[in-house]
Write a protein that holds these residues in place. Structure first.
Motif, mmCIF file in Angstrom:
data_model
loop_
_atom_site.group_PDB
_atom_site.id
_atom_site.type_symbol
_atom_site.label_atom_id
_atom_site.label_comp_id
_atom_site.label_asym_id
_atom_site.label_seq_id
_atom_site.Cartn_x
_atom_site.Cartn_y
_atom_site.Cartn_z
ATOM 1 N N ARG A 64 0.842 -1.189 0.000
ATOM 2 C CA ARG A 64 0.000 0.000 0.000
ATOM 3 C C ARG A 64 0.881 1.243 0.000
ATOM 4 N N LEU A 65 0.335 2.319 -0.548
ATOM 5 C CA LEU A 65 1.017 3.605 -0.578
ATOM 6 C C LEU A 65 0.111 4.641 0.058
ATOM 7 N N SER A 66 0.607 5.277 1.118
ATOM 8 C CA SER A 66 -0.122 6.358 1.775
ATOM 9 C C SER A 66 0.556 7.672 1.418
ATOM 10 N N LEU A 67 -0.239 8.678 1.053
ATOM 11 C CA LEU A 67 0.293 9.974 0.662
ATOM 12 C C LEU A 67 -0.360 11.085 1.474
ATOM 13 N N PRO A 110 -3.746 17.354 0.172
ATOM 14 C CA PRO A 110 -3.686 18.821 0.224
ATOM 15 C C PRO A 110 -4.050 19.381 1.591
ATOM 16 N N ASP A 111 -4.847 18.621 2.360
ATOM 17 C CA ASP A 111 -5.234 19.086 3.691
ATOM 18 C C ASP A 111 -4.219 18.716 4.759
ATOM 19 N N GLY A 112 -3.089 18.114 4.342
ATOM 20 C CA GLY A 112 -2.061 17.746 5.311
ATOM 21 C C GLY A 112 -2.298 16.422 5.995
ATOM 22 N N VAL A 113 -3.394 15.732 5.684
ATOM 23 C CA VAL A 113 -3.727 14.456 6.313
ATOM 24 C C VAL A 113 -3.264 13.321 5.408
ATOM 25 N N GLN A 114 -2.613 12.304 6.007
ATOM 26 C CA GLN A 114 -2.113 11.168 5.228
ATOM 27 C C GLN A 114 -3.184 10.103 5.092
ATOM 28 N N GLY A 115 -3.383 9.618 3.874
ATOM 29 C CA GLY A 115 -4.368 8.579 3.616
ATOM 30 C C GLY A 115 -3.869 7.621 2.553
ATOM 31 N N VAL A 116 -4.487 6.433 2.477
ATOM 32 C CA VAL A 116 -4.080 5.424 1.502
ATOM 33 C C VAL A 116 -4.450 5.890 0.102
ATOM 34 N N ALA A 117 -3.444 5.951 -0.780
ATOM 35 C CA ALA A 117 -3.661 6.402 -2.162
ATOM 36 C C ALA A 117 -3.750 5.237 -3.128
ATOM 37 N N ALA A 118 -3.121 4.085 -2.797
ATOM 38 C CA ALA A 118 -3.142 2.934 -3.707
ATOM 39 C C ALA A 118 -2.830 1.669 -2.917
ATOM 40 N N ARG A 119 -3.407 0.538 -3.355
ATOM 41 C CA ARG A 119 -3.167 -0.768 -2.741
ATOM 42 C C ARG A 119 -2.910 -1.792 -3.833
ATOM 43 N N SER A 120 -2.289 -2.920 -3.425
ATOM 44 C CA SER A 120 -2.088 -4.032 -4.350
ATOM 45 C C SER A 120 -2.073 -5.325 -3.546
ATOM 46 N N GLY A 121 -2.547 -6.419 -4.158
ATOM 47 C CA GLY A 121 -2.526 -7.706 -3.482
ATOM 48 C C GLY A 121 -3.838 -8.027 -2.811
ATOM 49 N N ASP A 122 -3.787 -9.032 -1.928
ATOM 50 C CA ASP A 122 -5.018 -9.465 -1.273
ATOM 51 C C ASP A 122 -5.486 -8.396 -0.287
ATOM 52 N N ARG A 123 -6.719 -8.557 0.174
ATOM 53 C CA ARG A 123 -7.329 -7.555 1.039
ATOM 54 C C ARG A 123 -6.717 -7.621 2.435
ATOM 55 N N ALA A 149 10.831 13.839 -0.437
ATOM 56 C CA ALA A 149 11.524 14.628 -1.454
ATOM 57 C C ALA A 149 12.261 15.735 -0.713
ATOM 58 N N GLY A 150 13.581 15.547 -0.535
ATOM 59 C CA GLY A 150 14.326 16.484 0.300
ATOM 60 C C GLY A 150 13.859 16.362 1.733
ATOM 61 N N ASP A 151 13.417 17.471 2.322
ATOM 62 C CA ASP A 151 12.898 17.439 3.691
ATOM 63 C C ASP A 151 11.377 17.446 3.722
ATOM 64 N N ILE A 152 10.750 17.213 2.560
ATOM 65 C CA ILE A 152 9.286 17.203 2.481
ATOM 66 C C ILE A 152 8.796 15.762 2.521
ATOM 67 N N ALA A 153 7.976 15.430 3.513
ATOM 68 C CA ALA A 153 7.411 14.082 3.643
ATOM 69 C C ALA A 153 6.201 13.961 2.721
ATOM 70 N N LEU A 154 6.291 13.010 1.781
ATOM 71 C CA LEU A 154 5.189 12.803 0.835
ATOM 72 C C LEU A 154 4.272 11.675 1.274
ATOM 73 N N GLY A 155 4.803 10.668 1.999
ATOM 74 C CA GLY A 155 3.971 9.543 2.411
ATOM 75 C C GLY A 155 4.797 8.361 2.856
ATOM 76 N N VAL A 156 4.179 7.162 2.800
ATOM 77 C CA VAL A 156 4.809 5.923 3.253
ATOM 78 C C VAL A 156 4.459 4.803 2.273
ATOM 79 N N LEU A 157 5.475 4.007 1.899
ATOM 80 C CA LEU A 157 5.278 2.820 1.053
ATOM 81 C C LEU A 157 5.519 1.596 1.928
ATOM 82 N N ALA A 158 4.551 0.674 1.997
ATOM 83 C CA ALA A 158 4.645 -0.479 2.891
ATOM 84 C C ALA A 158 4.274 -1.762 2.165
ATOM 85 N N VAL A 159 4.925 -2.862 2.548
ATOM 86 C CA VAL A 159 4.624 -4.194 2.013
ATOM 87 C C VAL A 159 4.486 -5.164 3.177
#
Length: 582
Positions: free
Chosen positions: A243-246, A249-262, A286-296
């Motif tokens: 899953r990828l959480s990004l 625009p409101d500064g809140v991190q949420g799941v943007a994409a998933r892959s695999g089983d539920r 990106a530099g000192d800007i946090a864009l999100g989290v990639l997890a497996v």
């Protein structure tokens, strides 16, 4: 076969390198007579030297041992944690290879691993308490068993070789001694092969990583980019899901994409920074800007190489995301520029189409903002200032030009609280980025705002004059400056007052005094006591300063047109700021 004497040793014997030379096997096969000597070891060495492919070496070793010892079956088990898995077997049991496994607390092979000692059972193998019957091996037919540990270079047990005979055949002690020599050769081959396999897997992983990085770099569409990242990361690391959480625009991190089983049925989400086995998460920055989290996630834990590969994917993803954002932003800025131009020109027929293009409601309350750099050397941080404006005031639409930024800001509910929040953020941004920031009056909709751009630009001009270190001013809080900034600084209320103000301005510059500021405050209050309190000086000090003003300028504050004098001060301040910025 001779009958055993009265001093016969126990029927189940554990040997640790010593041979039971007092007793011969009941059955002696001709193929074993002299077969377990130097020539056979040479054959083992030749087999081991075939190469690092365990899938070829281990079956060859099994065939060689089966033939040399005339055993019913030969097995090779390799250790993986607390389990032993059959990796090679005589042809009669080939179907069990890769399928049969046992814990190291089970059977004779498990005993060998736990005690790091060879085991030798001459007859009645299943009667020994250390053995365990596995139906798929038909072990009820076994008579004699020999098992020896495979020791790695570090001295740890990495597996077991075992031989079995069918009744009435028995192994002699020379088989145990020979098998121990073979085990030392095979163990080295196994470690070499495992090293080769690890390096081969690593090279394969790097090749797949390179392909994924190239794929991510070549995707220009946001949706396709997110899908490529989560699918590619899951396949690269053999994960069940990714899953990828990004950060939105409101500064809140949420799941943007998933892959695999539920995810699990209870919906429990895995913590982004979880370090538990089977979960690997890395930050996308990106530099000192946090864009999100990639997890497996997968059943088995991840190694350091795999963590490095996921970090590499996350790094390339961050670059790709910023590229896509730049493309989207350039497209958006062109659309926003068209919208602001339509507002400024009063082209009401184009507003609805422009508003739909940037996905906003043309009837929502909004304000227009202009941000300009204080330094006369030009604009250096437009992109950074626009980024901060979008981050601190979600929903901001920016048009970053070479000399200024124009922005359209929504006002939630069109309330005074919403305006106060915007003003506080704009003032802080202006101070930190050294910008003159101007805000228009509140507009009920886009069609009502042709003058809002002029208001924002005029407020920015006043902010430059009143906040030389950076800050923001709102059009509806400018007071008398509204009547000056809007006419381009061409008004001249009174020539005598203008000359007096210029004289005071030069006097303050030469001597470091504050006569102009004192006079301006007095003209705003028209009273000594509140002016002295506002300036935090004694009333007599204020009177002395005003007397000094009258002496230098020949003005008589009791008889002057004080409004004209106040306008002259404000106009001079505006022109001075314009000259400094030119």
């Amino acid at each position: 076969m001779p009958a055993p004497g009265p001093a016969e040793p126990p029927r189940h014997v554990l040997l640790a390198g010593a041979a039971d030379a007092d007793r011969a096997p009941r059955v002696v096969d001709a193929r074993r007579s002299g077969a377990l000597g130097r020539e056979m070891l040479y054959r083992v060495i030749g087999t081991v030297a075939q190469g690092p492919d365990l899938a070829r070496v281990l079956p060859s070793i099994v065939d060689l041992l089966t033939d040399a010892t005339a055993c019913h079956a030969c097995f090779v088990y390799l250790r993986d944690g607390d389990r032993l898995t059959m990796r090679a077997a005589s042809a009669i049991h080939a179907a069990a290879v890769g399928r049969l496994s046992m814990g190291i607390d089970e059977g004779l092979c498990g005993w060998v691993v736990r005690h790091d000692q060879p085991a030798y059972i001459r007859d009645h193998a299943l009667a020994d308490p250390r053995t365990k019957a596995f139906p798929e091996l038909q072990e009820e037919r076994f008579q004699s068993m020999v098992a020896v540990p495979l020791r790695g270079r570090a001295g740890t047990v990495i597996g077991v070789i075992s031989l079995n005979t069918e009744a009435p055949g028995e192994f002699g002690p020379e088989v145990l001694e020979f098998l121990e020599h073979v085990a030392s050769l095979v163990a080295g081959a196994i470690e070499n092969a495992r090293t080769y396999e690890r390096e081969r897997d690593r090279v394969d992983g790097l090749q797949r990583l390179a392909a994924l990085v190239q794929q991510i770099a070549s995707v220009g569409d946001r949706a396709a980019l997110l899908t490529s990242a989560v699918d590619g990361a899951r396949e690269l690391l053999g994960a069940r899901r990714s899953r990828l959480s990004l950060v939105g625009p409101d500064g809140v991190q949420g799941v943007a994409a998933r892959s695999g089983d539920r995810p699990p049925a209870d919906g429990a989400a895995v913590d982004d920074d979880a370090g538990e086995p089977g979960t690997l998460a890395v930050r996308v920055t990106a530099g000192d800007i946090a864009l999100g989290v990639l997890a497996v996630e997968r059943d088995a834990p991840f190694g350091r190489d795999e963590a490095w590969m996921l970090e590499t994917v996350a790094g390339q993803l961050a670059v790709a995301l910023r590229t896509v954002e730049l493309i989207e932003r350039l497209t958006e800025e062109n659309l926003v520029r068209d919208l602001l131009d339509a507002i400024a020109e009063g082209r009401g027929e184009a507003l609805a189409d422009r508003a739909r293009a940037v996905r906003i409601d043309p009837d929502r309350p909004h304000v227009v903002v202009v941000l300009a750099a204080l330094e006369p050397t030009g604009w250096g941080g437009a992109a950074r200032a626009a980024d901060r404006l979008r981050h601190e005031l979600p929903g901001a639409l920016c048009d970053a030009g070479p000399e200024r930024i124009r922005a359209l800001l929504p006002v939630v509910g069109g309330t005074a609280e919403g305006l106060a929040r915007i003003d506080a953020r704009l003032d802080g941004l202006g101070r930190e980025e050294r910008l003159a920031v101007g805000r228009s009056s509140l507009q009920p909709g886009l069609a009502a705002g042709p003058a809002s751009l002029a208001e924002a630009a005029s407020a920015a001009r006043v902010a430059r004059a009143l906040a030389p270190e950076g800050g923001a001013r709102a059009w509806d809080g400018l007071g008398a400056y509204r009547y000056l900034a809007g006419v381009g600084g061409e008004a001249q209320p009174d020539a005598r007052h203008a000359r007096a103000v210029s004289l005071l301005w030069e006097y303050d510059a030469e001597r470091g005094t504050q006569l102009v500021g004192t006079l301006e405050r007095y003209l705003a209050d028209r009273s000594v006591v509140p002016t002295a309190r506002a300036l935090r000086i004694h009333a007599n000090t204020l009177r002395q300063r005003l007397d000094r003003v009258e002496t230098l300028t020949s003005l008589d504050l009791d008889d002057e047109d004080l409004l004209s004098l106040e306008l002259a001060i404000k106009l001079h301040r505006l022109r001075a700021a314009d000259r400094a910025a030119a």
